[in-house]
Write an enzyme that holds these catalytic residues in place. Sequence first.
Site, PDB file in Angstrom:
ATOM      1  N   GLY A  44       0.777  -1.242   0.000  1.00  0.00           N
ATOM      2  CA  GLY A  44       0.000   0.000   0.000  1.00  0.00           C
ATOM      3  C   GLY A  44       0.805   1.285   0.000  1.00  0.00           C
ATOM      4  N   GLU A  99       3.286   4.107   6.245  1.00  0.00           N
ATOM      5  CA  GLU A  99       2.077   3.297   6.021  1.00  0.00           C
ATOM      6  C   GLU A  99       1.075   4.068   5.177  1.00  0.00           C
ATOM      7  OE1 GLU A  99       0.466   0.731   5.861  1.00  0.00           O
ATOM      8  OE2 GLU A  99       0.325  -0.466   7.690  1.00  0.00           O
ATOM      9  N   ASP A 100       0.298   3.343   4.387  1.00  0.00           N
ATOM     10  CA  ASP A 100      -0.779   4.004   3.655  1.00  0.00           C
ATOM     11  C   ASP A 100      -1.879   4.439   4.609  1.00  0.00           C
ATOM     12  OD1 ASP A 100      -1.571   1.363   4.174  1.00  0.00           O
ATOM     13  OD2 ASP A 100      -2.211   0.920   2.136  1.00  0.00           O
ATOM     14  N   ASP A 103      -5.472   1.562  10.688  1.00  0.00           N
ATOM     15  CA  ASP A 103      -6.885   1.314  10.993  1.00  0.00           C
ATOM     16  C   ASP A 103      -6.975   0.812  12.441  1.00  0.00           C
ATOM     17  OD1 ASP A 103      -9.608   0.723  10.850  1.00  0.00           O
ATOM     18  OD2 ASP A 103      -9.368  -0.991   9.520  1.00  0.00           O
ATOM     19  N   LYS A 131      -7.119   6.323  10.316  1.00  0.00           N
ATOM     20  CA  LYS A 131      -8.563   6.022  10.396  1.00  0.00           C
ATOM     21  C   LYS A 131      -8.883   5.584  11.825  1.00  0.00           C
ATOM     22  CE  LYS A 131     -10.474   2.448   8.106  1.00  0.00           C
ATOM     23  NZ  LYS A 131     -10.915   1.740   6.879  1.00  0.00           N
ATOM     24  N   PHE A 152     -14.178   2.846   3.912  1.00  0.00           N
ATOM     25  CA  PHE A 152     -13.126   2.059   3.277  1.00  0.00           C
ATOM     26  C   PHE A 152     -12.621   2.816   2.065  1.00  0.00           C
ATOM     27  CE2 PHE A 152     -10.768  -1.261   1.310  1.00  0.00           C
ATOM     28  CZ  PHE A 152     -10.254  -1.949   2.405  1.00  0.00           C
ATOM     29  N   VAL A 153     -11.338   3.180   2.085  1.00  0.00           N
ATOM     30  CA  VAL A 153     -10.794   4.049   1.051  1.00  0.00           C
ATOM     31  C   VAL A 153      -9.865   3.288   0.109  1.00  0.00           C
ATOM     32  CG1 VAL A 153     -11.075   6.178   2.357  1.00  0.00           C
ATOM     33  CG2 VAL A 153      -8.999   4.861   2.646  1.00  0.00           C
ATOM     34  N   ASP A 159      -5.863  -0.471  -1.482  1.00  0.00           N
ATOM     35  CA  ASP A 159      -6.571  -1.454  -2.291  1.00  0.00           C
ATOM     36  C   ASP A 159      -7.830  -1.971  -1.615  1.00  0.00           C
ATOM     37  OD1 ASP A 159      -5.053  -2.990  -0.262  1.00  0.00           O
ATOM     38  OD2 ASP A 159      -5.846  -4.727  -1.338  1.00  0.00           O
ATOM     39  N   ARG A 165      -5.355   0.088  -6.624  1.00  0.00           N
ATOM     40  CA  ARG A 165      -4.139   0.743  -6.125  1.00  0.00           C
ATOM     41  C   ARG A 165      -3.642   1.826  -7.081  1.00  0.00           C
ATOM     42  NH1 ARG A 165      -2.210  -2.120  -1.663  1.00  0.00           N
ATOM     43  NH2 ARG A 165      -2.296  -4.385  -1.762  1.00  0.00           N
TER      44      ARG A 165
HETATM   45  P1  IMP Z   1      -4.664  -2.291  10.741  1.00  0.00           P
HETATM   46  O1  IMP Z   1      -3.731  -3.391  11.156  1.00  0.00           O
HETATM   47  O2  IMP Z   1      -6.085  -2.605  11.094  1.00  0.00           O
HETATM   48  O3  IMP Z   1      -4.253  -0.935  11.224  1.00  0.00           O
HETATM   49  O4  IMP Z   1      -4.692  -2.302   9.184  1.00  0.00           O
HETATM   50  C1  IMP Z   1      -3.718  -1.758   8.434  1.00  0.00           C
HETATM   51  C2  IMP Z   1      -3.789  -2.270   7.004  1.00  0.00           C
HETATM   52  O5  IMP Z   1      -5.129  -2.580   6.614  1.00  0.00           O
HETATM   53  C3  IMP Z   1      -3.320  -1.188   6.090  1.00  0.00           C
HETATM   54  O6  IMP Z   1      -1.951  -1.335   5.832  1.00  0.00           O
HETATM   55  C4  IMP Z   1      -4.160  -1.413   4.872  1.00  0.00           C
HETATM   56  O7  IMP Z   1      -3.484  -2.291   3.995  1.00  0.00           O
HETATM   57  C5  IMP Z   1      -5.425  -2.092   5.341  1.00  0.00           C
HETATM   58  N1  IMP Z   1      -6.564  -1.137   5.415  1.00  0.00           N
HETATM   59  C6  IMP Z   1      -7.193  -0.680   6.518  1.00  0.00           C
HETATM   60  N2  IMP Z   1      -8.183   0.177   6.212  1.00  0.00           N
HETATM   61  C7  IMP Z   1      -8.156   0.284   4.870  1.00  0.00           C
HETATM   62  C8  IMP Z   1      -8.921   1.069   3.924  1.00  0.00           C
HETATM   63  O8  IMP Z   1      -9.823   1.852   4.246  1.00  0.00           O
HETATM   64  N3  IMP Z   1      -8.573   0.911   2.613  1.00  0.00           N
HETATM   65  C9  IMP Z   1      -7.591   0.070   2.193  1.00  0.00           C
HETATM   66  N4  IMP Z   1      -6.843  -0.647   3.027  1.00  0.00           N
HETATM   67  C10 IMP Z   1      -7.136  -0.554   4.357  1.00  0.00           C
HETATM   68 MG    MG Z   2      -4.009  -3.590   2.115  1.00  0.00          MG
END
Ligand code: IMP
Ligand code: MG
Length: 174
Positions: A44, A99-100, A103, A131, A152-153, A159, A165
Amino acid sequence: MEEQLKRELLFSREAVQEQIKQLALRISSDYEGRDLVLIGVLNGAVFFLSDLARNISIPLKIDFVRASSYGSGRESSGTVRLTKDVEIPLQGKSVILIEDIVDSGLTIDRLIKAIEEKSPESIRVCALIDKTERRRTDVEIHYCGYRIEEGFVVGYGLDYDENYRNLPDIYVLK
Ligand code: IMP
Ligand code: MG
């Protein structure tokens, strides 16, 4: 052909580039005179890292890690595996994880712990999007492009099931 889901523009490519310039200015000033290493989280963060790095005016190195947690859904599975490690030595380096989107925070939390074991001088996090609604850790995001609550973006590296992407702008999936 895969079905294209409905989407709505959230951040235009121009707005994203402007935001990145501001982040790069801050990083360039904060890390002056230090051994900076940007570590991008695959896949990402590729576009974000490459635009950010080219706007940073001080010397730096680049490496990548990969973590898997998401499978193909929209929500984290909860367990995060490091599937690709960094390859350049990080001892004494000033590391920024790129990081992109953060979440739940579980992925970045896991990555910080893995990087800490390599004895860097410091570790900070730079995320294009923070987020907040589903956050499950208290990770600090030092450099943040945008804060959103939910949704969800996709686009600009983000992606849904590995699609979207390559879109130059950022959209919310409907
Ligand atoms: P986390 O471990 O829940 O913080 O998730 C992080 C990963 O989930 C990111 O690196 C993204 O690849 C993916 N992710 C979380 N939310 C989104 C979204 O809204 N769009 C796309 N990818 C997301
Ligand atoms: Mg991802």
